[in-house]
Write a protein that holds these residues in place. Structure first.
Motif, PDB file in Angstrom:
ATOM      1  N   PRO A 129     -10.361  -0.648   7.765  1.00 59.69           N
ATOM      2  CA  PRO A 129      -9.550  -1.879   7.760  1.00 59.69           C
ATOM      3  C   PRO A 129     -10.404  -3.107   8.063  1.00 59.69           C
ATOM      4  O   PRO A 129     -11.311  -3.063   8.894  1.00 59.69           O
ATOM      5  CB  PRO A 129      -8.517  -1.628   8.866  1.00 59.69           C
ATOM      6  N   ILE A 130     -10.090  -4.190   7.363  1.00 55.03           N
ATOM      7  CA  ILE A 130     -10.808  -5.447   7.555  1.00 55.03           C
ATOM      8  C   ILE A 130      -9.793  -6.581   7.629  1.00 55.03           C
ATOM      9  O   ILE A 130      -8.661  -6.444   7.162  1.00 55.03           O
ATOM     10  CB  ILE A 130     -11.809  -5.701   6.406  1.00 55.03           C
ATOM     11  N   ASP A 189      -7.421  -7.573  -2.243  1.00 53.85           N
ATOM     12  CA  ASP A 189      -8.315  -8.409  -1.442  1.00 53.85           C
ATOM     13  C   ASP A 189      -9.284  -9.163  -2.343  1.00 53.85           C
ATOM     14  O   ASP A 189      -9.178  -9.137  -3.576  1.00 53.85           O
ATOM     15  CB  ASP A 189      -9.056  -7.568  -0.406  1.00 53.85           C
ATOM     16  N   GLU A 190     -10.244  -9.846  -1.719  1.00 53.39           N
ATOM     17  CA  GLU A 190     -11.182 -10.672  -2.490  1.00 53.39           C
ATOM     18  C   GLU A 190     -12.102  -9.845  -3.373  1.00 53.39           C
ATOM     19  O   GLU A 190     -12.723 -10.373  -4.298  1.00 53.39           O
ATOM     20  CB  GLU A 190     -12.023 -11.539  -1.547  1.00 53.39           C
ATOM     21  N   HIS A 191     -12.192  -8.526  -3.110  1.00 51.63           N
ATOM     22  CA  HIS A 191     -13.014  -7.640  -3.941  1.00 51.63           C
ATOM     23  C   HIS A 191     -12.165  -6.868  -4.951  1.00 51.63           C
ATOM     24  O   HIS A 191     -12.637  -5.882  -5.531  1.00 51.63           O
ATOM     25  CB  HIS A 191     -13.780  -6.656  -3.055  1.00 51.63           C
ATOM     26  N   ASN A 192     -10.906  -7.303  -5.135  1.00 49.49           N
ATOM     27  CA  ASN A 192      -9.967  -6.675  -6.080  1.00 49.49           C
ATOM     28  C   ASN A 192      -9.643  -5.234  -5.706  1.00 49.49           C
ATOM     29  O   ASN A 192      -9.288  -4.425  -6.569  1.00 49.49           O
ATOM     30  CB  ASN A 192     -10.517  -6.732  -7.513  1.00 49.49           C
ATOM     31  N   ARG A 193      -9.756  -4.910  -4.424  1.00 54.07           N
ATOM     32  CA  ARG A 193      -9.331  -3.597  -3.955  1.00 54.07           C
ATOM     33  C   ARG A 193      -7.844  -3.643  -3.624  1.00 54.07           C
ATOM     34  O   ARG A 193      -7.326  -4.661  -3.188  1.00 54.07           O
ATOM     35  CB  ARG A 193     -10.127  -3.175  -2.720  1.00 54.07           C
ATOM     36  N   ILE A 194      -7.154  -2.527  -3.813  1.00 48.77           N
ATOM     37  CA  ILE A 194      -5.733  -2.436  -3.516  1.00 48.77           C
ATOM     38  C   ILE A 194      -5.554  -1.802  -2.141  1.00 48.77           C
ATOM     39  O   ILE A 194      -6.185  -0.794  -1.819  1.00 48.77           O
ATOM     40  CB  ILE A 194      -4.995  -1.613  -4.584  1.00 48.77           C
ATOM     41  N   GLY A 195      -4.686  -2.407  -1.339  1.00 48.22           N
ATOM     42  CA  GLY A 195      -4.398  -1.883  -0.013  1.00 48.22           C
ATOM     43  C   GLY A 195      -3.070  -2.422   0.481  1.00 48.22           C
ATOM     44  O   GLY A 195      -2.295  -3.007  -0.277  1.00 48.22           O
ATOM     45  N   TYR A 196      -2.803  -2.238   1.765  1.00 52.77           N
ATOM     46  CA  TYR A 196      -1.549  -2.712   2.347  1.00 52.77           C
ATOM     47  C   TYR A 196      -1.840  -3.500   3.619  1.00 52.77           C
ATOM     48  O   TYR A 196      -2.902  -3.362   4.233  1.00 52.77           O
ATOM     49  CB  TYR A 196      -0.606  -1.544   2.649  1.00 52.77           C
ATOM     50  N   LEU A 197      -0.873  -4.340   4.008  1.00 47.89           N
ATOM     51  CA  LEU A 197      -1.043  -5.230   5.150  1.00 47.89           C
ATOM     52  C   LEU A 197      -0.451  -4.611   6.413  1.00 47.89           C
ATOM     53  O   LEU A 197       0.588  -3.961   6.375  1.00 47.89           O
ATOM     54  CB  LEU A 197      -0.372  -6.576   4.879  1.00 47.89           C
ATOM     55  N   LEU A 238      -2.292 -12.221  15.340  1.00 51.56           N
ATOM     56  CA  LEU A 238      -3.112 -13.385  15.032  1.00 51.56           C
ATOM     57  C   LEU A 238      -3.862 -13.215  13.718  1.00 51.56           C
ATOM     58  O   LEU A 238      -4.123 -14.199  13.019  1.00 51.56           O
ATOM     59  CB  LEU A 238      -4.112 -13.627  16.178  1.00 51.56           C
ATOM     60  N   GLN A 239      -4.222 -11.969  13.380  1.00 56.19           N
ATOM     61  CA  GLN A 239      -5.007 -11.722  12.176  1.00 56.19           C
ATOM     62  C   GLN A 239      -4.444 -10.520  11.422  1.00 56.19           C
ATOM     63  O   GLN A 239      -4.607  -9.382  11.855  1.00 56.19           O
ATOM     64  CB  GLN A 239      -6.476 -11.471  12.535  1.00 56.19           C
ATOM     65  N   PRO A 240      -3.757 -10.747  10.298  1.00 52.75           N
ATOM     66  CA  PRO A 240      -3.300  -9.608   9.487  1.00 52.75           C
ATOM     67  C   PRO A 240      -4.493  -8.789   9.007  1.00 52.75           C
ATOM     68  O   PRO A 240      -5.547  -9.331   8.665  1.00 52.75           O
ATOM     69  CB  PRO A 240      -2.572 -10.276   8.318  1.00 52.75           C
ATOM     70  N   MET A 241      -4.312  -7.469   8.979  1.00 46.69           N
ATOM     71  CA  MET A 241      -5.387  -6.559   8.599  1.00 46.69           C
ATOM     72  C   MET A 241      -5.090  -5.937   7.237  1.00 46.69           C
ATOM     73  O   MET A 241      -3.950  -5.602   6.921  1.00 46.69           O
ATOM     74  CB  MET A 241      -5.561  -5.467   9.646  1.00 46.69           C
ATOM     75  N   PHE A 242      -6.157  -5.789   6.460  1.00 49.61           N
ATOM     76  CA  PHE A 242      -6.077  -5.178   5.132  1.00 49.61           C
ATOM     77  C   PHE A 242      -6.582  -3.744   5.222  1.00 49.61           C
ATOM     78  O   PHE A 242      -7.712  -3.498   5.654  1.00 49.61           O
ATOM     79  CB  PHE A 242      -6.918  -5.978   4.140  1.00 49.61           C
ATOM     80  N   HIS A 243      -5.726  -2.795   4.823  1.00 47.82           N
ATOM     81  CA  HIS A 243      -6.083  -1.378   4.842  1.00 47.82           C
ATOM     82  C   HIS A 243      -6.253  -0.901   3.398  1.00 47.82           C
ATOM     83  O   HIS A 243      -5.260  -0.738   2.680  1.00 47.82           O
ATOM     84  CB  HIS A 243      -4.995  -0.557   5.537  1.00 47.82           C
TER      85      HIS A 243
END
Length: 364
Positions: free
Chosen positions: A92-93, A111-119, A125-130
């Protein structure tokens, strides 16, 4: 001898011995003298032919041979490297892209690298991308789905705010939907449900397809605006026509909107709709009679009583509650209460158990 006479033995012919003929000796040809330069050229040609036949050779023309243990160790190192890369990929980032208004906890995003994930951690304070581990086909399917969902909400919100159609966004929505169905089938097909329902808004997006007699049809938003009525009236001849327009647009009584359609004031609208709409203290607004008298009427009457006590100057009671001997004739044995609307904006509550009636003025 052996039963043969001497005469018979003399007649037996013996094979003649062949005389050995001496083969002519071949004269040895003198070896041709080879120049050292020619010898090097021949050796080079022979070496190249040998390399082409053997395939892999070292610089000294010897084949590459690795020990078995070294090969196994190299395979293990390669497998470990791929595993570490996969763990790093799924780590997660922080989600750095724009947080759109319709994003929720568990929304599928890119995300910015066109990867698919969920929030996750949308309230933090900071939503995470999985990131998700998907095949190439699944990733492409999810990517188009995310575009359909985002375009749908963008179109709806844009038309709701501007109150005018947006043909460009509607064309884009149709194009994305057609692209998805051509490649992967309908949204509601079983093979697509698992992926779509992973999204927090998946159930709502599935409603973009409606089935009539088992045939999938596009929802209305693919053809025309649904956030507003493009054929909405701009003026009304009387308060009742304005009431119908208010119910169609706001699903309720909006006095300010109705006054604007009639060109009058709120008091004019209330006076003209005397007996058709009632003030509900629970919502601090007006409702049509059919809606107000539905549900638990005794509870609503008690709420009106409390409101009267707390706001004696705002609402006034026409008649105090009084007991009477018999309930109305239209009160059946199985009915516990009846709420009757009277002309002038009054409500009467009849309860079978207490035989009580209250007449309460509901207009301000």
């Amino acid at each position: 001898m052996f039963g043969f006479s001497e005469e018979e033995r003399s007649q037996v012919s013996r094979p003649r011995r062949r005389k050995k003929t001496a083969k002519p000796k071949q004269s040895k040809q003198e070896d041709r003298f080879i120049d050292w330069r020619e010898e090097m050229i021949l050796e080079s040609i022979a070496r190249k032919e040998k390399e082409q036949q053997s395939g892999q050779t070292t610089s000294e023309n010897t084949p590459l041979v690795y020990p078995v243990e070294d090969a196994r160790r190299a395979e293990q190192q390669e497998a470990l490297r791929r595993e570490q890369e996969q763990e790093e990929y799924l780590k997660p980032i922080p989600f750095k892209a724009e947080i759109l208004p319709h994003y929720r906890e568990g929304s599928l995003v890119s995300d910015e690298h066109n990867r698919i994930g969920y929030l996750r951690d949308m309230d933090g304070l900071q939503p995470m991308f999985h990131p998700l581990e998907l095949t190439e086909t699944q990733e492409r399917k999810a990517s188009i789905y995310v575009e359909i969902r985002d375009t749908y909400y963008h179109l709806y919100q844009n038309e709701a705010e501007r109150l005018e159609a947006n043909p460009a966004l509607r064309e884009m929505l149709n194009h994305l939907y057609d692209n998805f169905t051509d490649r992967f089938g309908r949204l509601n097909e079983k093979k697509n449900l698992d992926l779509i329902k992973m999204d927090a808004r998946g159930t709502e997006i599935l409603s973009l397809e409606r089935y009539i007699d088992g045939v999938a049809q596009k929802a209305d938003i693919f053809h025309h605006p649904v956030a507003f009525n493009p054929n909405e009236i701009t003026e009304a001849t009387d308060a009742r026509e304005a009431l119908v327009a208010s119910l169609n647009k706001y699903a309720g009584v909006n006095l300010e909107y109705m006054a604007g359609l009639t060109g009058g004031t709120k008091d004019n609208v209330l006076e003209e709709l005397h007996g058709s709409i009632y003030f509900n203290p629970e919502i601090n607004g007006y409702e049509i009679a059919d809606k107000y008298i539905a549900g638990n009427v005794i509870e609503k009457a008690d709420g009106v009583e409390r409101f009267l006590r707390d706001n004696p100057r705002t609402l006034r009671r026409k008649n105090p509650c009084r007991h009477f001997g018999k309930p109305p004739r239209n009160l059946s044995r199985s009915t516990t209460l009846i709420l009757i609307s009277e002309r002038g904006g009054f409500l009467k509550v009849f309860t079978k158990n207490t035989h009580r009636t209250c007449s309460i003025r509901m207009f301000r």
